[in-house]
Design a protein around this motif. Structure first.
Motif, PDB file in Angstrom:
ATOM      1  N   LEU A 153      27.348 -18.945  18.172  1.00 49.31           N
ATOM      2  CA  LEU A 153      28.453 -18.051  18.495  1.00 49.31           C
ATOM      3  C   LEU A 153      28.075 -17.071  19.608  1.00 49.31           C
ATOM      4  CD1 LEU A 153      29.625 -17.442  14.845  1.00 49.31           C
ATOM      5  CD2 LEU A 153      31.019 -18.498  16.631  1.00 49.31           C
ATOM      6  N   ARG A 154      26.838 -16.595  19.583  1.00 47.57           N
ATOM      7  CA  ARG A 154      26.385 -15.683  20.640  1.00 47.57           C
ATOM      8  C   ARG A 154      26.402 -16.382  21.983  1.00 47.57           C
ATOM      9  NH1 ARG A 154      22.298 -14.881  23.729  1.00 47.57           N
ATOM     10  NH2 ARG A 154      21.138 -16.639  22.853  1.00 47.57           N
ATOM     11  N   VAL A 162      29.680 -15.709   9.077  1.00 49.73           N
ATOM     12  CA  VAL A 162      30.085 -16.539  10.206  1.00 49.73           C
ATOM     13  C   VAL A 162      31.595 -16.442  10.431  1.00 49.73           C
ATOM     14  CG1 VAL A 162      30.164 -18.893  11.134  1.00 49.73           C
ATOM     15  CG2 VAL A 162      28.152 -18.109   9.849  1.00 49.73           C
ATOM     16  N   HIS A 199      33.156 -13.665  12.624  1.00 54.64           N
ATOM     17  CA  HIS A 199      32.776 -13.549  14.032  1.00 54.64           C
ATOM     18  C   HIS A 199      33.996 -13.762  14.927  1.00 54.64           C
ATOM     19  CE1 HIS A 199      30.619 -14.039  17.786  1.00 54.64           C
ATOM     20  NE2 HIS A 199      29.511 -13.643  17.180  1.00 54.64           N
ATOM     21  N   ARG A 256      25.107 -18.100  14.016  1.00 52.65           N
ATOM     22  CA  ARG A 256      25.286 -16.883  14.820  1.00 52.65           C
ATOM     23  C   ARG A 256      24.737 -17.071  16.235  1.00 52.65           C
ATOM     24  NH1 ARG A 256      23.617 -12.415  10.232  1.00 52.65           N
ATOM     25  NH2 ARG A 256      25.742 -11.849   9.607  1.00 52.65           N
ATOM     26  N   GLU A 302      29.928 -16.771  23.280  1.00 48.34           N
ATOM     27  CA  GLU A 302      30.444 -15.537  23.873  1.00 48.34           C
ATOM     28  C   GLU A 302      29.930 -15.332  25.290  1.00 48.34           C
ATOM     29  OE1 GLU A 302      31.554 -12.233  20.628  1.00 48.34           O
ATOM     30  OE2 GLU A 302      29.405 -12.576  20.830  1.00 48.34           O
TER      31      GLU A 302
END
Length: 403
Positions: A297-298, A340, A343, A294, A301
């Motif tokens: 992924l953050r 996950v 997302h 995560r 972004e």
């Protein structure tokens, strides 16, 4: 001709069977439409008003239906509304999560009256997990019995495969969850006479998406779970496909091009090595692989170049596996789920890989139910079993004189 001969030899159904079928149809209609009058049941089912009235009378005697007020505001005979009795029974659903046990107790309409979602589990201690599961279920049985009668079904979601013939949990190497290495049947023995339904968590997530989520309009789809482990639930021709021994969909064990030939758990290792860390065995004091994924992924972004490269590589790796599945089973839809997989940053890289590699690429979409999908699926199968058994169990109790 064969069908005609079979029907000719079968004879007409007995009156007892006709009554049982009628009662089940009436019960199902009350579940869907309650509160509902006898006249409305007859109108919706096509069964005569006299037959419906007799069925409602029997179901009242079994303490399954109860009056719920009178129909007002219309001319003619006043009708009585009926609903399923509040104490007709309830169901329990349990999800053995990597770090906790999630439990939900619900009435026969699926309305929860007890939820426990933050019970800590000791990593890699199946004996403790089994004791904790028994304690939680025993407490829910006692609490539910105060207002809702007896449990009619208990469904348990586990991370490992489940033998479809025996409901035994099948241990596999590299399992990421400690809850998968003990048998729920043994842990819960003697607590209740309700049917115990044990199923793989990803399969249950697929069931939940089919009945209540993003797969409702698809007769066939693949639900791909990406979290602390990797897995897939297959629904083909509107039926869950567990495989002959329960291991259908264990895509973490697929071989992929980025791993040397013969590498065990190839896809899971490839996903972990690409940067997410998912698919790895969580160590008691080690990092949380889902939290690590995560974080990547953050950062992606936010435009971090290194994180974007990791997500792109993960998407290609996962998409390669999905394309392989598409070439074999040709699903109408692919859903991504899990902490996950759901997302949004991962969705487009996976889509691009599937578009490039699959022979006829299906749509790839996020699941609608998120991390709650396995528990929702367990609740759904428990409700279906409880409603199916409700009339026959009540009839047996009535005949035995236990009311």
């Amino acid at each position: 001709m064969e069908i005609r001969r079979e029907l000719a030899g079968a004879g007409l159904p007995s009156m007892a069977l006709v009554r049982e079928l009628t009662d089940q149809i009436v019960l199902d209609t009350v579940f869907e439409q309650a509160p509902v009058t006898r006249a409305e049941i007859a109108q919706r089912t096509g069964i005569s008003k006299t037959t419906v009235s007799e069925s409602v009378r029997r179901l009242e005697e079994m303490r399954l239906l109860r009056p719920a007020g009178e129909q007002r505001g219309r001319q003619g005979r006043v009708g009585t509304y009926y609903q399923v009795a509040a104490d007709a029974g309830f169901v329990l659903a349990v999800s053995l999560h990597p770090t906790e046990i999630r439990l939900c107790a619900a009435d026969l309409f699926g309305h929860p009256f007890l939820q426990s979602t933050h019970q800590p589990m000791r990593p890699r201690n199946p004996e403790h997990t089994a004791r904790q599961l028994r304690t939680l279920v025993a407490g829910a049985v006692d609490q539910g019995g105060v207002d809702h009668g007896r449990p009619l079904a208990v469904a348990v979601s586990v991370a490992n495969p489940v033998d479809p013939r025996t409901s035994a949990v099948i241990p596999l190497r590299d399992t990421p969850y400690p809850g998968g290495v003990f048998q729920p049947q043994e842990a819960l023995a003697g607590l209740t006479d309700a049917p115990l339904l044990v199923e793989n968590d990803v399969n249950l997530a697929a069931v939940a998406e089919r009945w209540h989520g993003a797969g409702r309009a698809a007769d066939s789809f693949a639900y791909v779970y990406i979290g602390a482990g990797l897995g897939m639930g297959l629904v083909i021709g509107d039926r869950l496909v567990p495989g002959s021994r329960g291991v259908a969909g264990e895509i973490g064990y697929l071989s992929v091009s980025s791993q040397p030939p013969g590498t065990p758990h190839g896809l899971a290792r490839a996903v972990a090595q690409a940067g997410f860390g998912t698919g790895q065995l969580p160590e008691p004091d080690g990092p949380d692989p889902v939290a690590a994924a995560r974080e990547v992924l953050r950062r992606a972004e936010e435009g971090d170049a290194e994180a974007l490269a990791v997500v792109a590589e993960e998407g290609r790796t996962i998409g390669e596996a999905i394309a392989t599945v598409c070439a074999v089973v040709d699903p109408e839809l692919v859903l991504l789920g899990g902490p996950v997989g759901s997302h949004p940053a991962l969705l487009e890289p996976v889509r691009e890989a599937v578009r490039t590699l699959a022979p006829l690429p299906p749509p790839v979409e996020p699941g609608a139910l998120g991390e709650a999908a396995p528990l929702r699926g367990a609740l759904a199968v428990a409700l279906r079993r409880a409603r199916t058994d409700l009339r026959s169990r009540a009839d047996l109790r009535t005949r035995a004189g236990t009311g």
